[in-house]
Design an enzyme around this catalytic site. Structure first.
Site, PDB file in Angstrom:
ATOM      1  N   GLY A   1      -0.219  -5.537   0.793  1.00 56.65           N
ATOM      2  CA  GLY A   1      -1.514  -5.454   0.122  1.00 56.65           C
ATOM      3  C   GLY A   1      -1.540  -6.173  -1.209  1.00 56.65           C
TER       4      GLY A   1
ATOM      5  CB  ALA B   1      -0.923  -0.009   1.216  1.00 56.72           C
TER       6      ALA B   1
ATOM      7  CD  GLU C   1      -3.461  -7.598   3.252  1.00 56.87           C
ATOM      8  OE1 GLU C   1      -4.136  -7.762   4.278  1.00 56.87           O
ATOM      9  OE2 GLU C   1      -2.958  -6.507   2.942  1.00 56.87           O
TER      10      GLU C   1
ATOM     11  CD  GLU D   1       1.542  -6.195   5.616  1.00 58.84           C
ATOM     12  OE1 GLU D   1       0.780  -6.000   4.666  1.00 58.84           O
ATOM     13  OE2 GLU D   1       2.292  -7.190   5.692  1.00 58.84           O
TER      14      GLU D   1
END
Length: 637
Positions: free
Chosen positions: A448, A399, A451, A471
């Site tokens: 992300g 992200a 994901e 993360e």
């Protein structure tokens, strides 16, 4: 095998010496090993006989900008090499269609314009001729990907996209100097400030060669008076000397404003021409400056920042100066940057995250466009599969971290929550699509991006792809469903391994644990995207001894046990167990505990949202997100 052909062997040797210098630099920077370079040298052939090119599948011409010399070269070479050998010109300014007239079987001819320094600069412009076949174009796109390049496609037009505005930008700097508005240090300083670059136009000309700038500008004269080289540039080129860039720049704001307006005006005017002429998309126009010229913001981003009225005013400064008509297209509706593209190939809809200059990071605009493009693809009848991939060297590298930091510093965490909630909505839509979703991982797949990939029914990856959940190492936890979808695919224990350690997995490792379904070659990736081969089905995985041991480690040891370095006996060797404990102990403790709880409870992706205010309110998160790539010590606060 690479063949270096020149008009005599001494020149070929000189060329190889320059290449070896680049390889030496790459060894120093640990890009290549000494043994790799030795292998490169073994596979390099020097020749002064064009018959030596008959073994080549691809021939790239890279000689100086003289149309007649290039034309004669292609006339000769195209008669010698096999009919299926692809022929490419690296011209920076001449018409590809004009050069193609020299080529036997012109359907195998096109332009491939590299940017300085060609070994290091990722940008390349692909220019198809009127007769270039679709198969040849696809082959060159694959070749560019495999050689680590970011591609923009252009219509055949003198100067193509980037040089069409970049060379006149250099010329405008010379005009400003010629008109005695400002000196060289001031012009360079203003340009560095406005365009976010480290070298101004005069320093850049010194680096690449002043005569190159002059001759490139001369070839653009076909477009009219605006493109006539300045006398100052011509005289400096004739002297064959670099510009004198020494001295202090002026801080006079009136002078700096005049310089800035002229340098922006020339970029804005030519950019509107390029968009009007449909030489390339607004997105590619912008990308060319971001990647190829290393500008902080490209022309289209700058036009969006300044607004339609100011862009028109600055364009008028240029048109009035050289008595040109005003540009027709000063229209902000033409400035949309397409960060996500959608195409159809046979039974497939192909969605591409296309923002390689930012490693395809998921910011608000990208997420909005992904939502719209997926919704459109989902509505297509006759489409069986929706393929999601990335452009450049990343699938999606996470992200937009700057967005997180900005909102944490401004204490507007609700913006982060809103963005994440919308992201989860987009991913849920992908999850529940009636079509088969295939994630084609072309490179870096972090946070992300992983994901997003986990929303797919099938995940395939090229051998160079790397996957990770980094993360907890930067103070947060996966918030777009990562704690839940990873558990569903590989089980809770291995999900903890991925998220708690942040380890980067190779494609082979990801395949071994069942995170991806198949490793495909680069060629297979393009065949899948173009619907030339059948997409593989989901496969059942059996863990090998190594991964069974790691799975047991996280099944039989709690997070508290691991953080306390008091793990139970497992099949993991003691040294490896100690290393795992140490690695996890360096991660942000609050982020670890939340991620562990979410994985253990295994409820829904939406549960991650409830922990966002807590995690983004921690000092650890701010420290971690603000110091990515640096070693930090977390306090658990």
């Amino acid at each position: 095998t690479v063949v270096i052909a020149d008009k005599n062997i001494e020149l070929a040797k000189k060329g190889l010496a320059k290449i070896k210098s680049s390889w030496s630099d790459a060894i120093d920077r640990k890009i290549f090993s000494g043994s790799q370079v030795d292998s490169f040298i073994e596979h390099t052939i020097l020749t002064d006989d064009y018959n030596g090119l008959t073994i080549c599948d691809l021939v790239v011409e890279a000689i100086f900008e003289d149309f007649n010399v290039k034309y004669d070269l292609f006339k000769t070479v195209s008669e010698l090499v096999p009919a299926d050998t692809i022929l490419v010109t690296n011209t920076s300014s001449f018409s590809v269609n004009d050069l193609s007239k020299a080529v036997k079987y012109p359907e195998r001819f096109l332009g491939l314009h590299y940017f300085y320094h060609a070994a290091k600069n990722r940008l390349v412009e692909i220019i198809a001729g009127e007769q270039t076949s679709r198969e040849v174009l696809q082959s060159i796109q694959s070749f560019c990907y495999k050689s680590g390049k970011d591609v923009i496609t252009c219509k055949d037009s003198h100067g193509f996209a980037v040089n069409r505005y970049f060379v006149p930008w250099l010329n405008e700097a010379c005009r400003i100097l010629e008109e005695d508005i400002a000196d060289i240090p001031t012009i360079d300083s203003v340009c560095c400030e406005i365009f976010g670059i480290t070298m101004g136009p005069f320093a850049l000309m010194n680096a690449t060669g002043v005569p190159i700038a002059y001759h490139s500008q001369k070839t653009l004269q076909i477009f009219g008076d605006l493109y006539i080289p300045s006398d100052k540039l011509r005289k400096q080129s004739d002297s064959n000397l670099p510009w004198n860039i020494s001295g202090n720049f002026s801080v006079d704001q009136k002078i700096r404003k005049m310089v800035g307006e002229r340098m922006l005006g020339i970029i804005f005017f030519i950019s509107t021409q390029l968009i009007e002429e449909k030489v390339c998309s607004a997105t590619d126009l912008n990308r060319g400056a971001r990647i190829g010229l290393k500008w902080k913001k490209g022309p289209v981003e700058l036009m969006i920042r300044y607004g339609e009225t100011e862009v028109e005013r600055l364009c008028e400064l240029i048109t009035e100066k050289v008595l040109l008509r005003k540009p027709i297209t000063v229209d902000s509706s033409d400035w949309k940057l397409e960060l996500v593209t959608l195409g159809k190939t046979g039974r497939n809809a192909v969605i591409t995250i296309s923002n390689p200059e930012s490693l395809n990071s998921l910011d608000q605009e990208t997420m909005d466009q992904l939502f719209e493009k997926f919704k459109e693809a989902n509505s297509y009848s006759g489409i069986k599969n929706i393929l999601i991939t990335g452009s450049g060297k990343a699938f999606v590298a996470g992200a937009d971290v700057k967005f997180f930091v900005k909102n944490m510093e401004n204490k507007t965490i609700e913006n982060i929550i809103s963005f994440t909630r919308f992201g989860q909505k987009v991913f849920e839509m992908i999850d529940h699509s009636p079509k088969r979703i295939v994630a084609v991982l072309n490179g870096l797949t972090f946070g992300g991006g992983l994901e997003l990939a986990l929303c797919a029914d099938i995940i395939v990856a090229v051998p160079s792809a790397i996957m990770a959940f980094p993360e907890t190492g930067i103070g947060i936890f996966p918030g777009l469903g990562g704690t839940q979808r990873s558990s569903r695919r590989i089980g809770k224990a291995l999900s903890k391994y991925l998220i708690h350690t942040g380890k980067m997995l190779s494609a082979t490792e990801a395949f071994e644990i069942g995170l991806i379904d198949q490793i495909i070659s680069d060629d297979q990736m393009f065949e899948i995207l173009n619907d030339h081969i059948v997409i593989p089905e989901r496969q059942h995985h059996t863990l090998n001894k190594k991964w069974t041991a790691i799975k047991d480690f996280f099944e039989f040891n709690s997070l508290n046990d691991i953080l306390a370095h008091k793990v139970h006996d497992t099949m993991v060797p003691e040294e490896e167990a100690t290393k795992l404990c140490k690695t996890i102990s360096y991660k942000a403790p609050i982020a670890l505990k939340i991620a562990d709880k979410l994985i253990e409870e295994g409820k829904s992706c939406e549960d991650e949202l409830s922990y966002l205010p807590e995690i983004f309110g921690t000092k650890d998160a701010l420290i971690g997100l603000s110091h990515i790539g640096q070693k930090v010590q977390y306090t658990g606060s």
